[in-house]
Design an enzyme around this catalytic site. Structure first.
Site, PDB file in Angstrom:
ATOM      1  N   ARG A  51     -17.688   2.344   7.082  1.00  0.00           N
ATOM      2  CA  ARG A  51     -17.653   3.618   6.373  1.00  0.00           C
ATOM      3  C   ARG A  51     -17.421   3.337   4.888  1.00  0.00           C
ATOM      4  O   ARG A  51     -17.113   2.227   4.488  1.00  0.00           O
ATOM      5  CB  ARG A  51     -16.551   4.525   6.927  1.00  0.00           C
ATOM      6  N   ALA A  53     -19.335   5.066   1.217  1.00  0.00           N
ATOM      7  CA  ALA A  53     -20.741   5.184   0.833  1.00  0.00           C
ATOM      8  C   ALA A  53     -21.393   3.856   0.459  1.00  0.00           C
ATOM      9  O   ALA A  53     -22.468   3.519   0.993  1.00  0.00           O
ATOM     10  CB  ALA A  53     -20.878   6.204  -0.308  1.00  0.00           C
ATOM     11  N   GLN A 220      -7.825   8.051   6.860  1.00  0.00           N
ATOM     12  CA  GLN A 220      -8.311   6.880   6.118  1.00  0.00           C
ATOM     13  C   GLN A 220      -7.297   6.402   5.091  1.00  0.00           C
ATOM     14  O   GLN A 220      -7.210   5.209   4.797  1.00  0.00           O
ATOM     15  CB  GLN A 220      -9.636   7.191   5.431  1.00  0.00           C
ATOM     16  N   ASP A 261     -18.960  10.114  -2.667  1.00  0.00           N
ATOM     17  CA  ASP A 261     -20.071   9.807  -1.771  1.00  0.00           C
ATOM     18  C   ASP A 261     -21.411  10.263  -2.341  1.00  0.00           C
ATOM     19  O   ASP A 261     -22.450   9.741  -1.961  1.00  0.00           O
ATOM     20  CB  ASP A 261     -19.835  10.474  -0.424  1.00  0.00           C
ATOM     21  N   ASN A 271     -16.882  14.268  -2.048  1.00  0.00           N
ATOM     22  CA  ASN A 271     -16.016  13.188  -1.585  1.00  0.00           C
ATOM     23  C   ASN A 271     -15.270  13.676  -0.351  1.00  0.00           C
ATOM     24  O   ASN A 271     -15.451  14.806   0.100  1.00  0.00           O
ATOM     25  CB  ASN A 271     -15.040  12.759  -2.686  1.00  0.00           C
ATOM     26  N   LYS A 272     -14.450  12.818   0.208  1.00  0.00           N
ATOM     27  CA  LYS A 272     -13.731  13.138   1.440  1.00  0.00           C
ATOM     28  C   LYS A 272     -13.007  14.469   1.342  1.00  0.00           C
ATOM     29  O   LYS A 272     -12.478  14.833   0.294  1.00  0.00           O
ATOM     30  CB  LYS A 272     -12.748  12.016   1.757  1.00  0.00           C
TER      31      LYS A 272
END
Length: 364
Positions: A51, A53, A220, A261, A271-272
């Site tokens: 994982r 990007a 994460q 990302d 992004n996350k």
């Protein structure tokens, strides 16, 4: 820790497989997987065994090369059609990060440009291109890390209301950085993007304290960022996502560092999930909010954040994953977007391998 020893994606020694560290098992188990089939490679991306990007892009390039080597034909049309089929299959795993489709396209473009060569020479050219993608990311991450140090050393960062401040001649006694998700070597190569300046600064003797948002529901931050920074010897504190405002209000944070990302043409960033919340809080507390990413995450074909497809993931990740028992009634619905979009107006600067881009109200 020598950060270079943590290689998350590589080709096997014989070039017939892709080897990854299974990130779903970290931090409790460091297990490497050897992948050879399309199904294994698809599952590895979708299930987040690999994982981040840039790392997904590197993995996909290696994977397509390995799969191309399994195509038993001397006919270019048949070979190219099968390569495109594999590429589309891998690209269907995750829609938000642009690196996946970009690096797959580089490999398919390589194939199409060499239609007059024997198949074995085309496959070798694919290997060279895939390794070039990895080498480029190493160089980009190193450059991003160096540029990011200017935000710590040069007085750009401050802790907002009542917080610490650096200037050009001194270093902060302790520079506080808040992070979300994971944008270190596991998600990229070498130092990483958003974690790069933190790790590089620590190696150079700078006193940096990272406040790591756990990043629900996949954790994460807790599982991966804390793992990387702890191994690197960086002082760090793990917090729950809903503690970010309290920590910022105490003047402990000089800056927020986030990966990305996809960066839209107008400067909006995907992004996350949870990144936009931190950007809003940082704006309120007067804390700089920085986005780090290689230029490969910039998608000029995407006008704005509203045009970015946001991946929706399984409800089980919220209710069951990382719990011994379900944490919500079975009939309760879940909404589980993997990413959110941070508007350009909330971003202090975007840092790529080319430098620090401020004034993100202007289109890229």
């Amino acid at each position: 820790m020598n950060i270079g020893e943590l290689i998350n994606v590589r080709l096997s020694d014989d070039g017939n497989a892709v080897v990854i560290i299974d990130q779903t098992l970290l931090p409790n188990e460091e297990k490497y997987l050897t992948l050879t089939t399309p199904e294994q490679m698809y599952e590895a991306i979708y299930m987040l065994r690999v994982r981040g990007a840039p790392a997904i892009g590197i993995f996909a390039a290696y994977a397509l090369y390995v799969l191309a080597g399994q195509i038993d034909t001397g006919d270019f049309a048949v070979f190219a059609a099968k390569v495109n089929e594999y590429s589309a299959y891998l690209n269907s795993t995750r829609p938000t990060a642009v690196n996946l489709q970009t690096q797959l396209r580089r490999l398919t473009d390589t194939v199409n440009a060499l239609s007059d060569l024997p198949i074995h020479q085309i496959i070798e050219a694919m290997r060279i291109e895939a390794e070039k993608i990895y080498d480029e990311d190493v160089q980009m991450c190193s450059a991003i890390s160096r540029h990011g140090l200017s935000l710590i050393r040069g007085g750009v960062g401050n802790a907002g209301k009542g917080g610490l401040r650096c200037d050009d001649s001194t270093l902060c006694e302790s520079f506080g950085v808040m992070t979300v998700c994971n944008a270190g070597p596991l998600a990229t190569s070498k130092y990483g993007t958003a974690l790069g300046p933190i790790i590089l600064g620590h190696e150079q003797g700078m006193k940096i304290h990272a406040y790591i948002c756990e990043t629900r529901p996949l954790l994460q931050g807790a599982r991966l960022t804390a793992y990387e920074l702890d191994r690197a010897g960086v002082e760090c504190t793990l917090i729950c996502d809903n503690m970010a405002s309290a920590v910022m209000s105490q003047g402990k944070i000089n800056a927020v560092f986030a990966g990305c990302d996809r960066i839209a043409a107008n400067g909006d960033v995907a992004n996350k999930i949870g990144t936009s919340s931190l950007a809003i809080l940082a704006k309120h507390y007067g804390i700089p909010f920085y986005v780090f990413g290689p230029s490969t995450t910039i998608d000029l074909s995407c006008p704005s954040g509203a045009d970015i497809e946001i991946e929706l993931r399984r409800p089980e990740e919220i209710k069951k994953l990382h719990f011994s028992k379900p944490m919500a009634p079975a009939r309760v619905k879940c909404y589980n977007p993997a990413f959110d979009v941070t508007p350009r107006e909330l971003i202090t600067a975007i840092i790529t391998e080319k430098g620090v881009l401020t004034g993100t109200a202007t289109a890229l």
